[in-house]
Design a protein around this motif. Structure first.
Motif, PDB file in Angstrom:
ATOM      1  N   MET A   1       0.849  -1.172   0.000  1.00  0.00           N
ATOM      2  CA  MET A   1       0.000   0.000   0.000  1.00  0.00           C
ATOM      3  C   MET A   1       0.894   1.233   0.000  1.00  0.00           C
ATOM      4  N   LYS A   2       0.682   2.100  -0.956  1.00  0.00           N
ATOM      5  CA  LYS A   2       1.546   3.259  -1.148  1.00  0.00           C
ATOM      6  C   LYS A   2       1.592   4.186   0.064  1.00  0.00           C
ATOM      7  N   LEU A   3       0.508   4.274   0.784  1.00  0.00           N
ATOM      8  CA  LEU A   3       0.445   5.154   1.945  1.00  0.00           C
ATOM      9  C   LEU A   3       1.507   4.802   2.979  1.00  0.00           C
ATOM     10  N   PHE A   4       1.769   3.511   3.162  1.00  0.00           N
ATOM     11  CA  PHE A   4       2.686   3.063   4.196  1.00  0.00           C
ATOM     12  C   PHE A   4       4.108   2.828   3.696  1.00  0.00           C
ATOM     13  N   GLU A   5       4.313   2.779   2.386  1.00  0.00           N
ATOM     14  CA  GLU A   5       5.642   2.533   1.839  1.00  0.00           C
ATOM     15  C   GLU A   5       6.637   3.612   2.238  1.00  0.00           C
ATOM     16  N   GLY A   6       6.193   4.841   2.356  1.00  0.00           N
ATOM     17  CA  GLY A   6       7.074   5.937   2.733  1.00  0.00           C
ATOM     18  C   GLY A   6       7.531   5.868   4.182  1.00  0.00           C
ATOM     19  N   LEU A   7       6.821   5.108   4.993  1.00  0.00           N
ATOM     20  CA  LEU A   7       7.183   5.001   6.405  1.00  0.00           C
ATOM     21  C   LEU A   7       8.427   4.148   6.618  1.00  0.00           C
ATOM     22  N   ALA A   8       8.774   3.312   5.650  1.00  0.00           N
ATOM     23  CA  ALA A   8       9.912   2.398   5.802  1.00  0.00           C
ATOM     24  C   ALA A   8      11.203   3.159   6.075  1.00  0.00           C
ATOM     25  N   ARG A   9      11.325   4.359   5.578  1.00  0.00           N
ATOM     26  CA  ARG A   9      12.570   5.112   5.788  1.00  0.00           C
ATOM     27  C   ARG A   9      12.755   5.505   7.259  1.00  0.00           C
ATOM     28  N   TYR A  10      11.692   5.437   8.051  1.00  0.00           N
ATOM     29  CA  TYR A  10      11.771   5.767   9.478  1.00  0.00           C
ATOM     30  C   TYR A  10      11.958   4.535  10.359  1.00  0.00           C
ATOM     31  N   GLN A  11      12.234   3.378   9.742  1.00  0.00           N
ATOM     32  CA  GLN A  11      12.395   2.138  10.498  1.00  0.00           C
ATOM     33  C   GLN A  11      13.479   2.245  11.566  1.00  0.00           C
ATOM     34  N   PRO A  12      14.657   2.812  11.294  1.00  0.00           N
ATOM     35  CA  PRO A  12      15.676   2.902  12.357  1.00  0.00           C
ATOM     36  C   PRO A  12      15.213   3.737  13.558  1.00  0.00           C
ATOM     37  N   GLN A  13      14.487   4.814  13.305  1.00  0.00           N
ATOM     38  CA  GLN A  13      13.990   5.647  14.398  1.00  0.00           C
ATOM     39  C   GLN A  13      12.900   4.920  15.189  1.00  0.00           C
ATOM     40  N   ALA A  14      12.029   4.191  14.493  1.00  0.00           N
ATOM     41  CA  ALA A  14      10.979   3.436  15.182  1.00  0.00           C
ATOM     42  C   ALA A  14      11.598   2.319  16.026  1.00  0.00           C
ATOM     43  N   LEU A  15      12.620   1.656  15.495  1.00  0.00           N
ATOM     44  CA  LEU A  15      13.307   0.610  16.257  1.00  0.00           C
ATOM     45  C   LEU A  15      14.006   1.202  17.471  1.00  0.00           C
ATOM     46  N   GLY A  16      14.624   2.366  17.305  1.00  0.00           N
ATOM     47  CA  GLY A  16      15.261   3.039  18.440  1.00  0.00           C
ATOM     48  C   GLY A  16      14.253   3.418  19.510  1.00  0.00           C
ATOM     49  N   ALA A  17      13.093   3.909  19.092  1.00  0.00           N
ATOM     50  CA  ALA A  17      12.042   4.267  20.055  1.00  0.00           C
ATOM     51  C   ALA A  17      11.527   3.026  20.779  1.00  0.00           C
ATOM     52  N   LEU A  18      11.351   1.919  20.052  1.00  0.00           N
ATOM     53  CA  LEU A  18      10.920   0.660  20.674  1.00  0.00           C
ATOM     54  C   LEU A  18      11.944   0.218  21.715  1.00  0.00           C
ATOM     55  N   ARG A  19      13.225   0.263  21.358  1.00  0.00           N
ATOM     56  CA  ARG A  19      14.290  -0.143  22.278  1.00  0.00           C
ATOM     57  C   ARG A  19      14.306   0.726  23.522  1.00  0.00           C
ATOM     58  N   ILE A  20      14.239   2.031  23.345  1.00  0.00           N
ATOM     59  CA  ILE A  20      14.316   2.962  24.482  1.00  0.00           C
ATOM     60  C   ILE A  20      13.106   2.822  25.403  1.00  0.00           C
ATOM     61  N   MET A  21      11.917   2.795  24.839  1.00  0.00           N
ATOM     62  CA  MET A  21      10.719   2.709  25.678  1.00  0.00           C
ATOM     63  C   MET A  21      10.626   1.369  26.397  1.00  0.00           C
ATOM     64  N   THR A  22      11.029   0.286  25.727  1.00  0.00           N
ATOM     65  CA  THR A  22      11.044  -1.023  26.383  1.00  0.00           C
ATOM     66  C   THR A  22      12.054  -1.020  27.519  1.00  0.00           C
ATOM     67  N   ALA A  23      13.221  -0.437  27.273  1.00  0.00           N
ATOM     68  CA  ALA A  23      14.268  -0.374  28.297  1.00  0.00           C
ATOM     69  C   ALA A  23      13.808   0.436  29.503  1.00  0.00           C
TER      70      ALA A  23
END
Length: 130
Positions: A1-23
């Motif tokens: 879906m084209k709407l969500f394809e652009g979000l892939a470029r923010y994967q490192p930031q989303a992973l960092g946020a997941l790591r920090i909030m879980t920690a």
């Protein structure tokens, strides 16, 4: 879906946020066992195993929040959460919703993911490898 394809470029930031909030949530579990902070109505009695778990949760959570030694720390913490689930929660009841093991399972799976995915953005590990 084209709407969500652009979000892939923010994967490192989303992973960092997941790591920090879980920690940060994990640090709370350790600090509550070690220092009774945040204050608990039923403070934990520190036995040898509980003390080891508390130190892993507190120190490991800090290292994960900083993104320092992410993969080896996540490996240790995933193991700790698997052991915690099978030793402390599973004997109470088979179903996680009844045995209070929901958080242990979620932490374990997130830590397993971090072993393979790495720290994401905002991590000191990224500076060490540069």
């Amino acid at each position: 879906m084209k709407l969500f394809e652009g979000l892939a470029r923010y994967q490192p930031q989303a992973l960092g946020a997941l790591r920090i909030m879980t920690a940060l949530q994990f640090i709370e579990h350790g600090s509550q066992k070690l220092f009774n902070f945040p204050i608990s109505a039923e403070p934990h009695a520190l036995t040898g195993l509980t003390t080891a778990a508390a130190i892993l949760e507190f120190a490991g959570g800090i290292l994960l929040a900083l993104g320092l030694f992410t993969r080896p720390v996540a490996f240790l913490l995933a193991g700790e959460m698997a052991i915690a689930y099978f030793m402390a929660h599973m004997p109470r009841d088979f179903f996680p919703v009844n045995n209070g093991g929901d958080a242990a399972i979620s932490f374990c799976i997130i830590f397993l993911y971090l072993i393979f995915a790495g720290p994401g953005a905002f991590a000191l590990d990224n500076r060490r490898s540069a």
